[in-house]
Design an enzyme around this catalytic site. Structure first.
Site, mmCIF file in Angstrom:
data_model
loop_
_atom_site.group_PDB
_atom_site.id
_atom_site.type_symbol
_atom_site.label_atom_id
_atom_site.label_comp_id
_atom_site.label_asym_id
_atom_site.label_seq_id
_atom_site.Cartn_x
_atom_site.Cartn_y
_atom_site.Cartn_z
ATOM 1 C CE LYS A 229 -121.176 -8.257 54.018
ATOM 2 N NZ LYS A 229 -121.557 -6.821 54.098
ATOM 3 C CB SER B 210 -115.290 -9.954 54.965
ATOM 4 O OG SER B 210 -114.308 -8.944 54.830
ATOM 5 C CG HIS C 127 -119.073 -11.385 56.230
ATOM 6 N ND1 HIS C 127 -119.384 -11.801 54.958
ATOM 7 C CD2 HIS C 127 -118.541 -10.137 56.106
ATOM 8 C CE1 HIS C 127 -119.038 -10.856 54.090
ATOM 9 N NE2 HIS C 127 -118.527 -9.842 54.765
#
Length: 396
Positions: free
Chosen positions: A241, A182, A210
């Site tokens: 996310k 990340s 991610h």
């Protein structure tokens, strides 16, 4: 009488001196390409809203409908009286989306790591973990009471060394890696790590926080990106996310996921995720299954922004994903750079990242690219970054 908390004031003073005290800004609008932050409208390069779904009309409508049908809270843990039909629907959909046998929906990606790791290993076992793994993995490893062995970042040769030297000394072994890291935006060599673990009988786990919604066909994640669907023992994900909502997912072999259901403390002892969040996540899965348009837009924006930053003279590190670090080194400079971005006209919202989130001397601004950004937004961001970079002597 002595001040019991004078040490806190001293620690705060030290953080200020090192440029490491975190300033928490307040958001005054929905998450999007532009947001109101501390009362000012700014261009957002700070959130993890990769596909722009955090304020999507279909997700909002699904959440609102769910509140009307299910109410605002389950009022129980999943294992007693909190498992809604919606939860099971989402788990079945996520399993199909990721090409695995089963999935478990928990409160957050952070909780997912704390749930899965101690369920799989304990005292007498060993964990092989990448040096730059996320804090939630580190905490989950500590909670497990297993022996923790660190291998150098994305270094398969070093991972093999550590495994070869130690695997026979323990009852069970588990290798854990982030999929996309990340802070740097680089990607784990998942195919090589999988082959290594297969040879040595080591269980495998990847945190794809991610990567979901970003890598793989239509955003199916890093396991799909490497063509390893259904082969990794555990895939950890987040729905906060790219999916734009809230919650975490533990996916993989049915036997393994069933075991986690029996043993995972965040699942057993913390109330279930709300129906509104669950329904919004279902709507996000619908969107990703119906079209790859948002994922393609994300990558088009990523390529454009990264190239613009490189041409301006910025060091964007080793990133090959939409995470775009602007490497500055000094933490005080990173804080100053972030403030100047924010104070510019127009303002740009991009927070500084320093120790302990990244190593000493590796401070940076982390720019997060989204499918919600227009080409005009990206051009505006590039202009402001370049202006601040020249003012602070970061670029010529």
């Amino acid at each position: 009488m002595a001040d019991k908390f004078s040490w806190i004031s001293e620690e705060f003073a030290n953080l200020e001196k090192q440029g490491l005290r975190t300033a928490i800004r307040t958001i005054g609008s929905p998450c999007g390409a532009w947001m109101v932050v501390d009362g000012k409208k700014v261009l957002n390069f700070c959130t993890n809203n990769y596909l722009g779904l955090a304020n999507h009309e279909r997700l909002k409508a699904s959440a609102q409908q769910a509140v009307g049908v299910w109410g605002v809270g389950p009022a129980a843990v999943r294992s007693i009286a909190g498992t809604l039909e919606l939860h099971r629907q989402l788990e079945e959909r996520l399993a199909r989306f990721k090409g695995v046998e089963d999935a478990l929906y928990v409160q957050s990606g952070f909780c997912a790591n704390q749930a899965a790791i101690p369920a799989m290993v304990g005292k007498g076992d060993v964990i092989f973990t990448d040096r730059l793994n996320h804090a939630s993995i580190i905490d989950g490893c500590r909670l497990s009471s297993a022996t923790i062995m660190v291998y150098e970042h994305c270094d398969v040769t070093d991972a093999e060394r550590v495994i070869t030297e130690n695997v026979g000394k323990f009852r069970r072994a588990l290798l854990i890696t982030d999929g996309v890291f990340s802070m740097d935006g680089d990607v784990a060599p998942l195919d090589q790590l999988f082959e290594l673990c297969e040879r040595h009988g080591v269980m495998t786990m990847v945190d794809d926080a991610h990567g979901e919604g970003v890598l793989g066909h239509g955003g199916r994640g890093i396991v799909d990106h490497f063509g390893l669907n259904g082969k990794f023992d555990l895939e950890i994900g987040t729905l906060s996310k790219a999916f734009g909502v809230m919650g975490g997912v533990i996916a993989g072999h049915k036997l393994v996921v069933d075991w986690v259901r029996q043993k995972a403390r965040p699942f057993l002892f913390s109330s279930a995720v709300t129906a509104a969040d669950t329904a919004a996540c279902l709507a996000a899965v619908d969107l990703l299954e119906q079209s790859t348009e948002l994922v393609e837009k994300l990558w088009e924006n990523t390529r454009y922004f990264k190239e613009g930053m490189r041409q301006a003279g910025f060091d964007t590190g080793v990133s090959i994903t939409p995470i775009t670090p602007i490497m500055l080194g000094d933490a005080t400079l990173a804080q100053q750079f972030s403030r100047r971005l924010f104070e510019s006209t127009p303002g740009v919202f991009a927070m500084p990242i320093g120790f302990p989130t990244v190593p000493q001397g590796k401070a940076r601004i982390r720019a997060m690219i989204s499918a919600a950004h227009s080409r005009e937004d990206l051009d505006t961001g590039l202009e402001v970054f370049a202006k601040v970079g020249r003012e602070l002597g970061v670029i010529g």
